[in-house]
Design an enzyme around this catalytic site. Structure first.
Site, PDB file in Angstrom:
ATOM      1  CG  ASP A  37      -2.049   0.716   0.797  1.00 60.75           C
ATOM      2  OD1 ASP A  37      -1.711   2.076   0.540  1.00 60.75           O
ATOM      3  OD2 ASP A  37      -2.941   0.245   0.890  1.00 60.75           O
ATOM      4  CG  ASP A  60       2.494   3.685  -7.111  1.00 62.81           C
ATOM      5  OD1 ASP A  60       1.764   2.857  -8.033  1.00 62.81           O
ATOM      6  OD2 ASP A  60       3.232   5.156  -7.902  1.00 62.81           O
ATOM      7  CE1 TYR A 151     -13.650   1.266  -8.247  1.00 59.85           C
ATOM      8  CE2 TYR A 151     -16.397   1.780  -9.243  1.00 59.85           C
ATOM      9  CZ  TYR A 151     -15.059   1.027  -8.469  1.00 59.85           C
ATOM     10  OH  TYR A 151     -15.660   0.521  -7.348  1.00 59.85           O
TER      11      TYR A 151
END
Length: 243
Positions: A37, A60, A151
């Site tokens: 994370d 990342d 999204y």
């Protein structure tokens, strides 16, 4: 014996929300977990809570070198047997309010990150004798989602990528399935107004917003040998919202 005794699972986006719920359940079932994370403080706090069964790695998901470091951490813990592509962003905007930068940002994190993750874990999983990959899509990847074009586009992409990878990786002993959560009570849905939340709730036959643990239990099933004859499957965890 616990279902995951001796197994190591890498979870991207593992510091909080669904990723953290998955990590807690996996450790309770005997697994070791690598938490990838960008959220350093939350990730390290969770790893400390879980003890020697967990390790945090700054990750990342859009960078190949970060995936390589996370995979190396997993192998150092005893191999790599499972991976959850959990990292993602959700910045809802309708078509005419979505600019190229926002669209590309979703593609890099939600789609490219998933691609790089699947590619990165394959050699380690082969060395471990096989494994299971779970890609976290969304009910927005099963039907149109209002006001969240970028999204929605990436979550539909994950659905297709999962099926293609399932075919490619089956001969290598690696299964690939996707999970499609509906509204889940995490930080991601804090962008909703009270009105938007009420509308979403009214569309759920079971009558409640989901919890991260609802998704985590399905993820554990797909990581486990209980789903050994499943690959390329898509499971909705949404209280019936996509019906």
């Amino acid at each position: 014996m616990a279902r995951f005794s001796g197994k190591v699972v890498l979870i991207s986006g593992g510091a909080r929300g669904q990723g953290a719920a998955e990590a807690r359940l996996l450790v309770a079932e005997g697994a070791k977990v690598v938490l990838g994370d960008l959220l350093e403080a939350e990730g390290r706090a969770l790893a400390a809570e879980l003890g020697s069964a967990a390790q945090f790695v700054h990750q990342d998901v859009t960078k190949e070198e970060d995936w390589a470091r996370a995979v190396a951490a997993a192998e150092a813990m005893g191999g790599l047997h499972g991976m959850v592509n959990n990292a993602g962003i959700y910045v809802p905007r309708p078509l005419m309010q979505t600019d190229a930068e926002l669209f590309e940002r979703h593609m890099r994190v939600n789609q490219l990150g998933c691609f790089l993750g699947m590619q990165a874990v394959v050699p380690a999983m082969e060395r471990a004798g096989g494994g299971s990959i779970v890609n976290i899509s969304s009910t927005a990847g099963l039907r149109g989602s209002p006001g969240a074009l970028a999204y929605c586009a990436t979550k539909w992409a994950l659905r297709g990528m999962t099926k293609a990878a399932a075919v490619d990786l089956a001969p290598r002993g690696i299964r690939v399935n996707s999970v499609h959560p509906g509204p889940i009570e995490t930080d991601m849905v804090k962008v909703w107004t009270n009105e938007q939340r009420a509308v979403r709730l009214s569309q759920i036959p079971i009558g409640r917003i989901g919890q991260a643990e609802d998704v985590a239990r399905v993820v554990l099933f797909l990581l486990s040998e209980e789903s050994a004859y499943m690959t390329g499957a898509e499971l909705a965890v949404d209280g019936g919202a996509s019906l």
